[in-house]
Design an enzyme around this catalytic site. Structure first.
Site, PDB file in Angstrom:
ATOM      1  N   GLN A  21      -5.734  -5.606 -42.905  1.00  0.00           N
ATOM      2  CA  GLN A  21      -4.679  -4.828 -43.124  1.00  0.00           C
ATOM      3  C   GLN A  21      -4.232  -3.994 -41.979  1.00  0.00           C
ATOM      4  OE1 GLN A  21      -4.328  -3.397 -47.233  1.00  0.00           O
ATOM      5  NE2 GLN A  21      -4.273  -1.276 -46.389  1.00  0.00           N
TER       6      GLN A  21
ATOM      7  N   HIS B  92       0.912  -1.138  -0.098  1.00  0.00           N
ATOM      8  CA  HIS B  92       0.160  -0.079   0.031  1.00  0.00           C
ATOM      9  C   HIS B  92       0.901   1.258   0.126  1.00  0.00           C
ATOM     10  CE1 HIS B  92      -3.243  -2.822   1.110  1.00  0.00           C
ATOM     11  NE2 HIS B  92      -2.409  -3.247   1.893  1.00  0.00           N
TER      12      HIS B  92
ATOM     13  N   SER C 266      16.310  20.668 -17.065  1.00  0.00           N
ATOM     14  CA  SER C 266      15.220  21.691 -17.628  1.00  0.00           C
ATOM     15  C   SER C 266      15.733  22.774 -18.049  1.00  0.00           C
ATOM     16  CB  SER C 266      14.504  21.730 -16.058  1.00  0.00           C
ATOM     17  OG  SER C 266      13.851  23.037 -16.345  1.00  0.00           O
TER      18      SER C 266
HETATM   19  N1  ARG Z   1      -2.515  -5.414 -47.698  1.00  0.00           N
HETATM   20  C1  ARG Z   1      -3.349  -6.485 -47.449  1.00  0.00           C
HETATM   21  C2  ARG Z   1      -3.230  -6.958 -45.848  1.00  0.00           C
HETATM   22  O1  ARG Z   1      -2.307  -6.164 -45.299  1.00  0.00           O
HETATM   23  C3  ARG Z   1      -2.869  -7.864 -48.242  1.00  0.00           C
HETATM   24  C4  ARG Z   1      -3.863  -8.704 -48.701  1.00  0.00           C
HETATM   25  C5  ARG Z   1      -4.764  -8.080 -49.692  1.00  0.00           C
HETATM   26  N2  ARG Z   1      -5.594  -8.905 -49.919  1.00  0.00           N
HETATM   27  C6  ARG Z   1      -6.767  -8.599 -50.839  1.00  0.00           C
HETATM   28  N3  ARG Z   1      -7.666  -9.448 -50.873  1.00  0.00           N
HETATM   29  N4  ARG Z   1      -7.013  -7.276 -50.907  1.00  0.00           N
HETATM   30  O2  ARG Z   1      -4.103  -7.488 -45.603  1.00  0.00           O
END
Ligand code: ARG
Length: 466
Positions: free
Chosen positions: A327, A161, A282
């Site tokens: 992605q 604590h 600082s």
């Molecule tokens: N840039 C895409 C990713 O990072 C790669 C795969 C793309 N596939 C697609 N069907 N557009 O997931």
């Protein structure tokens, strides 16, 4: 406002994508980082194409040469993606066509999809990233072990604590920050067993009709096996999330010790001093020496948690199989990795160069009635029931508070006044070293237990390094 199509999918479209779509869709600015992995994947894929008879040996050799040449150009920076190229895959295909010609290079895409490619590339990236993180973690563990070794025997206040609780060895405290990172190392090891699989052969989602042997690809990539299910292979990112979790946990554990370092180097604590080259000044207050490394470590843990949380939210609710949402898996994990790689060298430097004020730590160790538990347990050894022992010790502490005394400053007569059980012999447990050495059970703070810990840690890190 359609633009020319450098994409890998122009055939069924009358025009290129709108500029707005192209801009949204583009991942080249971050997935270019995976170029070397993509080229290794291509070399591996060529083996499968050759084995299945889609490339004869001459074509295979010519394409291998082209891949090697492109890899050289990528490495040297003389081949870079065009601004109009959607992703790393598109850019590299153009590169291979430039070197080997469209007739030959046009054969490579057979039997693979960007979906199984990207799922494999991110794993290969993370496997290398895990190596680099492990190396830094080991350096950190070494820094903690060395500090623990150099300060064996120095007592300090142990807290619960945030209040003085029981004295402990500084080495015990430092090593308490080592074990969570050992577990993070073990987490990486365990994760590696799952991540070490190739998604190649899965194609877009359902596998491929060309009879390519995915095991050949996995072998060439140095991966341990092949995904059991092509839909799972292309659509799941739990391995990315798990990796992001381990990196987050590493940063959270660094943040915890950071919080302590920040307190330790404050005027009020005065437990330790930061080395000049690992602290900052600082711009207005000339006297300042700030623990910026520890604060940035604490700050970065928030960022890593954010990366993990964002990634988990992206994955939630995605139907099978591949969705473009996926992605979004790369930037968070790149950022978590880069943040840790930036942090670790500074952090490890800060830890190894901390200088502790032994006298101050020792003098504070018994303060705040931190030996009260020892009194209660001494009473138990004299045959007093623990409930009563707790009560008697509480009264003794109250007596000390009322008279501004420490436990060892109470006279024999006053001890007797508080309780007849408090005999002068009690004094022998009112010493910090006695209290510490008495805690000699496995994992306790006694010096022999702490030495054992150090030995196991050193053994562990040595084994891991070799
Ligand atoms: N840039 C895409 C990713 O990072 C790669 C795969 C793309 N596939 C697609 N069907 N557009 O997931």
């Amino acid at each position: 406002m359609a633009q020319s199509n450098d994409a890998l999918w122009g055939g069924r479209f009358a025009g290129g994508p709108s500029e707005a779509l192209a801009a949204l869709s583009k991942s080249t600015h971050f997935d270019w980082r995976l170029a070397s992995y993509d080229l290794k994947g291509t070399s591996a894929h060529l083996i499968a194409l050759n084995a299945a008879g889609y490339l004869n040996d001459d074509e295979h050799a010519a394409l291998n040469k082209a891949v090697a040449e492109l890899a050289k150009r990528v490495e040297a920076g003389s081949f870079t993606p065009k601004p109009t190229e959607e992703d790393v895959h598109a850019a590299l295909e153009r590169g291979l066509i430039e070197i080997a010609g469209a007739q030959l290079a046009g054969k490579i895409r057979a039997g693979r999809s960007r979906n199984d490619q990207i799922a494999t590339l991110i794993r290969s990236f993370m496997l290398d990233a895990a190596d680099a993180i492990e190396e830094q973690l080991l350096n950190y563990l070494d820094a903690l072990c060395t500090q623990a070794e150099e300060h064996m025997g120095v007592a300090m206040p142990g807290r619960t604590h945030f209040q003085h609780a029981q004295p402990v060895l500084l080495s015990h405290h430092l090593l308490a920050h080592a074990w969570p990172q050992v577990r993070n190392l073990q987490r990486l090891e365990d994760w590696r067993r799952r991540a070490n699989k190739s998604a190649y052969g899965a194609g877009a989602l359902a596998g491929n009709t060309l009879g390519l042997d995915p095991k050949l690809v996995a072998e060439a990539l140095g991966l341990n096996g092949v995904s059991e299910n092509s839909m799972d292979a292309t659509s799941s990112r739990d391995l990315v999330a798990e990796f992001a979790f381990v990196l987050s946990m590493i940063s959270i554990d660094l943040s915890r010790i950071s919080e302590e370092v920040i307190a330790w180097v404050s005027y009020e604590f005065g437990y330790a001093k930061l080395a000049d080259d690992f602290s900052t000044g600082s711009s207005i207050m000339p006297q300042k020496k700030n623990p910026d490394i520890a604060e940035l470590a604490r700050g970065k843990s928030g960022r890593l948690i954010g990366n993990l949380a964002g990634l988990l939210a992206t994955l939630k609710g995605l139907p099978l199989s591949y969705n473009r949402d996926l992605q979004e898996d790369k930037e968070p994990v790149f950022d978590s990795f880069d943040s840790l790689m930036l942090l670790f060298p500074a952090f490890n430097g800060m830890i190894s160069t901390l200088t502790f004020d032994r006298e101050r730590l020792e003098s504070l160790a018994p303060k705040g009635f931190s030996l009260a538990t020892d009194v209660a347990e001494w009473l138990v050894k004299q045959g007093v029931v623990f409930r009563d022992a707790h009560e008697i010790t509480g009264e003794l502490v109250k007596f000390c508070e009322d008279n501004s005394l420490e436990l060892d400053q109470v006279s024999d007569e006053d001890l007797q006044k508080v309780s007849k059980h408090l005999k002068p012999d009690l004094r022998k447990v009112l010493r910090v070293s006695g209290s510490i050495e008495a805690r000699n059970g496995a994992g306790g703070t006694s010096s022999s237990q702490v030495v054992d810990q150090l030995v196991s840690l050193r053994k562990l890190t040595k084994a891991k390094r070799s």
